[in-house]
Scaffold this active site. Structure first.
Site, short mmCIF file in Angstrom:
data_model
loop_
_atom_site.label_atom_id
_atom_site.label_comp_id
_atom_site.label_asym_id
_atom_site.label_seq_id
_atom_site.Cartn_x
_atom_site.Cartn_y
_atom_site.Cartn_z
N ARG A 51 0.83 -1.11 0.08
CA ARG A 51 -0.14 0.00 0.07
C ARG A 51 0.71 1.24 -0.02
O ARG A 51 0.64 2.02 -0.73
CB ARG A 51 -0.89 0.05 1.25
CG ARG A 51 -2.23 -0.45 1.14
CD ARG A 51 -2.76 -0.70 2.49
NE ARG A 51 -1.74 -2.10 2.71
CZ ARG A 51 -1.80 -3.38 2.47
NH1 ARG A 51 -2.71 -3.88 1.56
NH2 ARG A 51 -1.07 -4.19 2.72
N THR A 52 1.75 1.38 0.84
CA THR A 52 2.54 2.67 1.12
C THR A 52 2.94 3.04 -0.31
O THR A 52 3.14 4.08 -0.80
CB THR A 52 3.47 2.67 2.16
OG1 THR A 52 2.61 2.12 3.09
CG2 THR A 52 3.98 4.08 2.49
N LYS A 80 25.76 -3.33 -1.47
CA LYS A 80 27.19 -3.26 -1.73
C LYS A 80 27.67 -2.65 -0.32
O LYS A 80 28.87 -2.39 -0.53
CB LYS A 80 27.32 -2.63 -2.87
CG LYS A 80 26.66 -3.19 -4.14
CD LYS A 80 27.14 -2.39 -5.51
CE LYS A 80 26.86 -2.78 -6.56
NZ LYS A 80 26.69 -1.85 -7.50
N ARG A 101 11.43 4.27 2.96
CA ARG A 101 11.11 3.06 4.20
C ARG A 101 12.41 2.32 4.55
O ARG A 101 12.96 1.95 3.48
CB ARG A 101 10.11 2.04 3.87
CG ARG A 101 10.08 1.00 4.55
CD ARG A 101 8.68 0.11 4.14
NE ARG A 101 7.27 0.92 4.81
CZ ARG A 101 6.05 0.29 4.56
NH1 ARG A 101 6.00 -0.99 4.45
NH2 ARG A 101 5.07 1.06 5.22
N HIS A 129 5.14 6.08 11.59
CA HIS A 129 4.70 5.79 10.15
C HIS A 129 3.82 7.02 9.91
O HIS A 129 2.54 6.93 9.67
CB HIS A 129 4.12 4.45 10.09
CG HIS A 129 3.72 4.23 8.64
ND1 HIS A 129 4.03 4.92 7.75
CD2 HIS A 129 3.39 2.97 8.13
CE1 HIS A 129 3.67 4.10 6.40
NE2 HIS A 129 3.31 2.93 6.84
C1 NCD Z 1 1.78 -1.04 8.24
C2 NCD Z 1 3.43 -0.76 8.27
O1 NCD Z 1 4.03 -1.04 7.34
O2 NCD Z 1 3.70 -0.38 9.23
N1 NCD Z 1 1.41 -1.07 6.85
C3 NCD Z 1 1.30 -0.08 5.92
O3 NCD Z 1 2.09 0.68 5.74
N2 NCD Z 1 -0.15 0.34 5.89
C4 NCD Z 1 1.37 -1.96 9.00
C5 NCD Z 1 1.70 -3.33 9.16
O4 NCD Z 1 2.88 -3.63 8.26
O5 NCD Z 1 1.46 -4.19 9.99
#
Ligand code: NCD
Length: 309
Positions: A51-52, A80, A101, A129
């Site tokens: 999703r993100t 590397k 991320r 997040h």
């Molecule tokens: C979340 C995350 O990555 O922290 N997912 C997301 O970005 N919607 C929640 C999860 O992974 O449980």
């Protein structure tokens, strides 16, 4: 230049403006189709995501911009031995804005210290997040019509769940939000959050291990996955993973207008029988994520639908 590393980098007014912009994008999609023409977003994902990453990419495409990046550390020069600082310095030569991320807490902040373009924290380890929180706030505001005066139950892995940490930090800003923290003993909210956010501001909260007992009080229920990748041993994960499974039966005591959220991915925490219940908002929540990220990209790039801000 602005970055978004922690949700508290944004004031309550800036969050309200972002959510207003996201709502306007929903209502007037065509007016935003070229806002980011000739702009590039880099998505640097050193950890898995559906999703993100995809909502960031869809957001940039819908704004008329372009996207480059990688979706696993193994396909980047991190494999590397390149440092986050160097990767960010280089990507800043190719992109106008970066969503990143990383499994290490604080990595996006390190990136921001070395960046010539805005950095967005798209999740750092078990820490924060903030863009999921913008998604959650947009969803609560659209479903409930307000961000104050409600009781929210946060349920599941409150220790490693970074979405929970950012959401508590954000909601602590609004009037009369009561927190019910539902988790197994081992997966309670970290003490720094209780101390620095909840206790510091004198906010009311209750901790419990029982979901059904508190169900009737809740206006919003935020379910989360047990974060397998952050456990030190598989046995503990297996013991705790199904601590809470939301079933139609457990919802019997719930309010008729309960808002059920989940950042997703879901593993077992919500019975699929609940998906058709009008109170299940998690797929609308995922959709909102794209719109609020459109608003965020525009804001950090200083763009409006009329042009430069
Ligand atoms: C979340 C995350 O990555 O922290 N997912 C997301 O970005 N919607 C929640 C999860 O992974 O449980």
């Amino acid at each position: 230049m602005r970055h978004l590393i922690d949700i508290r980098d944004l004031s309550a007014q800036e969050i309200a403006d972002l959510l207003d912009l996201a709502d306007d994008i929903v209502a007037n999609r065509d007016q935003y189709r070229e806002v980011c023409k000739y702009k590039k977003l880099a998505t640097l994902f050193f950890e898995p995501s559906t999703r993100t990453r995809l909502s960031f990419e869809a957001a940039m495409y819908e704004l008329g911009g372009q996207v480059l990046g990688f979706s696993e550390a193994a396909s980047s020069s991190a494999s590397k031995g390149e440092s986050v600082a160097d990767t960010i310095r280089v990507v800043g030569c190719y992109a106008d804005i970066i969503a990143m991320r990383h499994p290490k807490e604080g990595a996006p902040m390190v990136g921001a210290m070395h960046s010539t373009v805005p950095i967005i924290n798209a999740g750092d380890g078990g820490h924060n997040h903030p863009t999921q929180t913008l998604t959650d706030l947009m969803t609560i505001r659209r479903e409930k019509g307000r961000l104050n005066d409600f009781t929210i139950g946060l349920c599941g892995d409150l220790k490693f769940g970074r979405t929970v940490h950012s959401l508590i930090a954000a909601l602590s800003r609004y009037e009369n939000v009561k927190f019910v923290l539902i988790s197994p003993e081992e997966l309670k909210v970290p003490s720094y959050i209780k101390k620095d956010i909840l206790a510091e501001q004198g906010l009311p909260y209750v901790q419990t291990t029982e979901l059904t007992d508190v169900m009737p009080e809740l206006d919003v229920l935020y379910m989360t996955r047990v974060q397998r990748e952050r456990f030190f041993n598989e046995e503990d994960y297996l013991r705790l993973k199904d601590s809470y499974i939301l079933t139609p039966e457990k919802l019997r005591g719930a309010k008729a207008d309960l808002t059920i959220l989940h950042p997703l991915p879901r593993v077992n925490e919500i019975d699929t029988a609940i998906d058709s219940d009008p109170r299940a908002c998690y797929f609308r929540q995922a959709l909102n994520g794209k719109f609020v990220r459109m608003a965020l990209i525009m804001t950090l790039l200083g763009l409006t639908k009329e042009g430069q801000a």
